[in-house]
Design a protein around this motif. Sequence first.
Motif, PDB file in Angstrom:
ATOM      1  N   GLY A 653       0.831  -1.196   0.000  1.00  0.00           N
ATOM      2  CA  GLY A 653       0.000   0.000   0.000  1.00  0.00           C
ATOM      3  C   GLY A 653       0.864   1.243   0.000  1.00  0.00           C
ATOM      4  N   ASP A 654       0.213   2.396  -0.163  1.00  0.00           N
ATOM      5  CA  ASP A 654       0.937   3.664  -0.232  1.00  0.00           C
ATOM      6  C   ASP A 654       0.652   4.505   1.010  1.00  0.00           C
ATOM      7  OD1 ASP A 654       2.061   6.062  -0.759  1.00  0.00           O
ATOM      8  OD2 ASP A 654       0.876   6.495  -2.564  1.00  0.00           O
ATOM      9  N   PRO A 655       1.584   4.518   1.971  1.00  0.00           N
ATOM     10  CA  PRO A 655       1.325   5.261   3.203  1.00  0.00           C
ATOM     11  C   PRO A 655       1.364   6.778   3.007  1.00  0.00           C
ATOM     12  CG  PRO A 655       3.555   4.409   3.227  1.00  0.00           C
ATOM     13  CD  PRO A 655       2.906   3.879   1.984  1.00  0.00           C
ATOM     14  N   LEU A 656       1.969   7.243   1.907  1.00  0.00           N
ATOM     15  CA  LEU A 656       2.131   8.686   1.728  1.00  0.00           C
ATOM     16  C   LEU A 656       0.801   9.390   1.506  1.00  0.00           C
ATOM     17  CD1 LEU A 656       5.315   8.823  -0.535  1.00  0.00           C
ATOM     18  CD2 LEU A 656       5.116   8.950   1.947  1.00  0.00           C
ATOM     19  N   ARG A 657      -0.237   8.632   1.156  1.00  0.00           N
ATOM     20  CA  ARG A 657      -1.535   9.272   0.914  1.00  0.00           C
ATOM     21  C   ARG A 657      -2.555   8.986   2.022  1.00  0.00           C
ATOM     22  NH1 ARG A 657      -2.548   6.989  -4.449  1.00  0.00           N
ATOM     23  NH2 ARG A 657      -4.515   8.125  -4.528  1.00  0.00           N
ATOM     24  N   ILE A 658      -2.037   8.520   3.161  1.00  0.00           N
ATOM     25  CA  ILE A 658      -2.882   8.395   4.352  1.00  0.00           C
ATOM     26  C   ILE A 658      -3.134   9.800   4.898  1.00  0.00           C
ATOM     27  CG2 ILE A 658      -2.782   7.710   6.793  1.00  0.00           C
ATOM     28  CD1 ILE A 658      -1.326   5.217   5.988  1.00  0.00           C
ATOM     29  N   SER A 659      -4.298  10.040   5.468  1.00  0.00           N
ATOM     30  CA  SER A 659      -4.496  11.317   6.160  1.00  0.00           C
ATOM     31  C   SER A 659      -5.184  11.076   7.490  1.00  0.00           C
ATOM     32  CB  SER A 659      -5.321  12.280   5.297  1.00  0.00           C
ATOM     33  OG  SER A 659      -6.620  11.774   5.113  1.00  0.00           O
ATOM     34  N   LEU A 660      -4.993  12.046   8.387  1.00  0.00           N
ATOM     35  CA  LEU A 660      -5.616  11.990   9.707  1.00  0.00           C
ATOM     36  C   LEU A 660      -6.632  13.128   9.733  1.00  0.00           C
ATOM     37  CD1 LEU A 660      -5.191  10.463  12.491  1.00  0.00           C
ATOM     38  CD2 LEU A 660      -4.034  12.541  13.219  1.00  0.00           C
ATOM     39  N   ASP A 661      -7.899  12.779   9.801  1.00  0.00           N
ATOM     40  CA  ASP A 661      -8.949  13.797   9.682  1.00  0.00           C
ATOM     41  C   ASP A 661      -9.698  13.980  10.994  1.00  0.00           C
ATOM     42  OD1 ASP A 661      -8.259  13.639   7.012  1.00  0.00           O
ATOM     43  OD2 ASP A 661      -9.947  12.336   6.476  1.00  0.00           O
ATOM     44  N   THR A 662     -10.268  15.157  11.177  1.00  0.00           N
ATOM     45  CA  THR A 662     -11.240  15.304  12.262  1.00  0.00           C
ATOM     46  C   THR A 662     -12.602  15.466  11.610  1.00  0.00           C
ATOM     47  OG1 THR A 662     -11.037  17.698  12.403  1.00  0.00           O
ATOM     48  CG2 THR A 662      -9.573  16.396  13.797  1.00  0.00           C
ATOM     49  N   ILE A 663     -13.601  14.865  12.245  1.00  0.00           N
ATOM     50  CA  ILE A 663     -14.942  14.888  11.657  1.00  0.00           C
ATOM     51  C   ILE A 663     -15.986  15.265  12.695  1.00  0.00           C
ATOM     52  CG2 ILE A 663     -14.489  13.192   9.850  1.00  0.00           C
ATOM     53  CD1 ILE A 663     -15.820  11.114  11.706  1.00  0.00           C
ATOM     54  N   SER A 664     -17.120  15.654  12.187  1.00  0.00           N
ATOM     55  CA  SER A 664     -18.258  15.969  13.042  1.00  0.00           C
ATOM     56  C   SER A 664     -19.503  15.638  12.239  1.00  0.00           C
ATOM     57  CB  SER A 664     -18.189  17.448  13.409  1.00  0.00           C
ATOM     58  OG  SER A 664     -19.256  17.761  14.266  1.00  0.00           O
ATOM     59  N   ARG A 665     -20.675  15.848  12.835  1.00  0.00           N
ATOM     60  CA  ARG A 665     -21.906  15.706  12.070  1.00  0.00           C
ATOM     61  C   ARG A 665     -22.606  17.046  12.046  1.00  0.00           C
ATOM     62  NH1 ARG A 665     -24.447  11.124  10.417  1.00  0.00           N
ATOM     63  NH2 ARG A 665     -23.208   9.261  10.732  1.00  0.00           N
ATOM     64  N   THR A 666     -23.298  17.319  10.970  1.00  0.00           N
ATOM     65  CA  THR A 666     -23.991  18.590  10.852  1.00  0.00           C
ATOM     66  C   THR A 666     -25.115  18.643  11.886  1.00  0.00           C
ATOM     67  OG1 THR A 666     -25.383  17.577   9.165  1.00  0.00           O
ATOM     68  CG2 THR A 666     -23.517  18.875   8.396  1.00  0.00           C
ATOM     69  N   GLY A 667     -25.358  19.866  12.377  1.00  0.00           N
ATOM     70  CA  GLY A 667     -26.501  20.079  13.273  1.00  0.00           C
ATOM     71  C   GLY A 667     -26.373  19.452  14.636  1.00  0.00           C
ATOM     72  N   LEU A 668     -25.157  19.306  15.135  1.00  0.00           N
ATOM     73  CA  LEU A 668     -24.995  18.665  16.445  1.00  0.00           C
ATOM     74  C   LEU A 668     -24.564  19.615  17.547  1.00  0.00           C
ATOM     75  CD1 LEU A 668     -23.439  15.165  15.821  1.00  0.00           C
ATOM     76  CD2 LEU A 668     -25.794  15.811  16.185  1.00  0.00           C
TER      77      LEU A 668
END
Length: 682
Positions: A653-668
Motif C-alpha cells: 500500500g501507499d502510506p504517503l496518501r494516508i491522512s488523519l482527519d477530524t470529523i463531526s456531524r452537521t446540526g450537532l
Amino acid sequence: MGWWLWWVVLVVSMIKDVGARGEDVTYDGRSLIIDGQRKILFSGSIHYPRSTPEMWPSLIAKAKEGGLDVIQTYVFWNLHEPKPGQYDFSGRNDLVKFIKEIQAQGLYVCLRIGPFIESEWTYGGFPFWLHDVPGIVYRSDNEPFKIVNLMKSESLYASQGGPIILSQIENEYQNVEAAFHAKGPPYVLWAAKMAVELQTGVPWVMCKQTDAPDPVINACNGLKCGETFGGPNSPTKPSLWTENWTSQYQVYGGEPYIRSAEDIAFHVTLFVAKNGSYYHGGTNFGRTASAYVITSYYDQAPLDEYGLIRQPKWGHLKELHAAIKSCSTILLVGVQSSFSLGQLQQAYVFEEKRGGCVAFLVNNDRKNTATVVFRNATFELLPQSISILPDCKKIIFNTAKVNVKDNEIIKRSSQLFDDIERWEAYKDVIPNFWDTSLKSDTLMEHMNTTKDKSDHLWYTLSFRPNTSCAKPLLHVESLAHAASAFVNSKYSGSAHGSHDDRGPFTMEVPIVLNDGMNNISVLSTMVGLPDSGAFLERRYIDAYSLGLFGENSNIYMREYLDKVRWSKVGSAKDQPLTWFKIEFDAPAGTDTVVLNLSTMGKGEAWVNGQSIGRYWVSFLTYKGHPSQTMYHVPRAFLKPSGNLLVILEESGGDPLRISLDTISRTGLQDHVSNYEHFKDRI
Ligand SMILES: *[C@@H]1O[C@H](CO)[C@@H](O)[C@H](O)[C@H]1NC(C)=O
Ligand SMILES: *[C@@H]1O[C@H](CO)[C@@H](O)[C@H](O)[C@H]1NC(C)=O
Ligand SMILES: *[C@@H]1O[C@H](CO)[C@@H](O)[C@H](O)[C@H]1NC(C)=O
Ligand SMILES: *[C@@H]1O[C@H](CO)[C@@H](O)[C@H](O)[C@H]1NC(C)=O
Ligand SMILES: *[C@@H]1O[C@H](CO)[C@@H](O)[C@H](O)[C@H]1NC(C)=O
Ligand SMILES: *[C@@H]1O[C@H](CO)[C@@H](O)[C@H](O)[C@H]1NC(C)=O
Ligand SMILES: *[C@@H]1O[C@H](CO)[C@@H](O)[C@H](O)[C@H]1NC(C)=O
C-alpha cells in the motif's frame, strides 16, 4: 444491539433479603415490575469495550436523551480472562466503572453475561484457552459465576440498590443447539439452573430460546419481532425484545446495511401494539472482531461508531419513545383488543376502566395511503405505517412521518502524511524451511497452532522439482481466511475467502522455480476467529513459524521499535509484509479523529502501541469499493504531540496518501455542551 424491551408485568415480587435501598424486580404476563410498578422500558446496547471509558459518559447521556431507560451490554469473557485465572478489568474492560456510570445517570442495566455471546466478537467471547479444556463450559466455577459475584460485591443488582434489573444467560443457543444433539437440551437446563441458583434477585432471560426453562424468560431477537415473535412460553412471562437490530454488522466485501428510521419505528410500534435496538455499535479495536467482520461496528445505529448522533434515526426514535411513554399508564393496565379496519389495516386498542384509551392504527399496505374509520372519525394512514393515538382520537406520532432532518459527516480538518522523509519502513522476514523451528510430520491446524496469539502462521517447505514442468502452479486449499505465497523470498500472489463462503478457498498462483532447491513460504492469515476449524491442505508443507517477526517483537510499541532496523520508505512502498511508522501531533480540539487508510491494502494499525483494529481496504464489495476506509482513533489514545503511528501492511500500500482527519456531524451543536459536561467527571 439497539433494542428495547417492553414489559408489562403484574406479579408481586417474592424477592427477600433486599438492602435498604434495594428495588424488587419481578415480572408477569404483562410486564416487568420494579418496586411494585409496571414499566415500559426502552433499552439500547452500548458495548463497553467497543468504545473508551472517556466516551462512556457522553454515549450514555445521548442514549438517555434519546429516550432509553435501560442500557444493555454483553460481558466479554475473553477480554476479562485472557489466561486461565488471570483477570483484567482495566481500561476499556472496566465493567464495574461502566455500570456505575449508567447508574450515576439514572438508567437501568441489562447484563448479558453469556458465557457465549456471539456478538461478532472473536470466538463468540470464549477465551481461546477453552479450546484446550474440554467440558469447561459445564463447570460452575466459570465466567457467569465470577461476573455475578463481582456485580454482587459491588452491590450492582437492583435488589442491592444497583442498576441491574435483568441478566441474560447464553445467547441464541437454540440456533446451534441441534449441532449438539442430545447434549443440547441438558445444557439449556443446566445454564438456566446455574443462573437461577446464583440468586441475583433479578430475573434472567434467554433470547431465541423458545423452551427457556421457568423462571427464565424467553425473549425475541430480530428485525421484526412484532411480526415474528411467537410470544412468551408461559402466560406469566412478559414479551421482551432483547435485540432490535437497528442495523446489521458489516463484513469485509459487504455493503453497509441501511435500515430506515421509518422501518425501525414501524416494527417497534407494532411490538408495543401487540403487547407490549443496536443503539451504539462502536469499534472492534485490536483483533477483537470475529471472522471477516469489519473494524467499525454497527455504524448505522442511532449513535454512530464514534458516538455521534445519527439523524434522523436518533430523533425519530426519541419522538417514538416519548409518544409511547406519554400513554404508558393505560398501556400497562388497559385491556387490549384488536380488530380489522380494512383488508390491510388493523387497530390495536388498550382501554382502562376509567375511560382511558390508547389506539395503534396499522396500515400494512406498502404502497398506498389508506382511509379508515375508527370510532366514527376518519383517519388517513400513510403507507406501511402505524399511527399512535394516546386518547383514541388524535394522532400524535406516525412511524412513517419523519420530522427530524437528516445529518451527515463533515470533515473539519485534515493532516497529510505525504512527506516521505517522515516515514520509516521495515520489511518483515520471510522465513523458510531451514530457519523454522516448529516442524511436524502431519499438517498442523492453523488455530490449534497459533492459539490465537497472532492472526498469522507461516507454512514452509523446501523442495527440488523432479519434473521439467514448464509452467509450475502453486495450489493451496485453505480454511483460514487469506493466504500469500512467497517463492524463494519473492512474493508470488495471494487469495482470500469471504464471510459467506463457508468452505475452503483456493489459491492457485503461477510460480518460478529454480532447478535446485526452492524455498516456498505460505503466510496463512485469519481475520478474526470463526466458529469452525481451519486447516491448510498441502502434504509437502511441514515446518511452521508462528506470527510475523515484527509482531512477535512487538515493534508497534515505542519501547521495542529498535528490535528491527528501520530505513527510508523508498522502495518499500507497495511491498507486501512491510511495517511503516511515523510520528504526528494530535489535531487540536475535541472533534472525533479518524485515519483515512484508503490507499493501503490489508493489515493492522497501532497508535501509541494500542491497536485501532484490522483494516482490509483491498477487499472490495460487489460495487467495487472498500467496505471501510476510515478508522477511528479515540482521543483517549492520543497525546498532544509525538504520537506514534505504526502500520503493518500485508499486501502492499501507499502510506504517503494516508491522512488523519477530524470529523463531526452537521446540526450537532446542541450536544457538544452535553459532552463537555460529562467529560469533566472522568
Ligand atoms: C399479548 O398479551 C395478551 C394478553 O394480554 C396475550 O394473550 C398475547 O399472547 C400477547 N401477545 C404477545 C405477542 O405477547
Ligand atoms: C427494531 O429496530 C428495527 C430496525 O433497527 C425495526 O425495524 C424494528 O421495528 C424495531 N423493533 C422494535 C420492537 O424495536
Ligand atoms: C359512533 O356513532 C354511532 C351512531 O352515531 C354512535 O351510536 C356511537 O356511540 C358512536 N361511537 C363512538 C365511539 O363515538
Ligand atoms: C490440536 O492439537 C492437539 C495437540 O496439541 C491435538 O490433539 C488435536 O487433535 C489438534 N486438533 C486439531 C483440530 O488439529
Ligand atoms: C518426485 O519426487 C517425489 C518425492 O521424492 C516422488 O514421490 C514423486 O514420485 C516424484 N515425481 C516424479 C514425477 O518423478
Ligand atoms: C533457501 O533457504 C536456505 C536457508 O535459508 C538458503 O541457504 C537458500 O539459499 C535458499 N534458496 C533459495 C533458492 O533462495
Ligand atoms: C480518503 O483519502 C483518499 C485519498 O486521498 C481520498 O480520495 C478520499 O476522498 C478520502 N476519504 C474520505 C472519506 O475523506
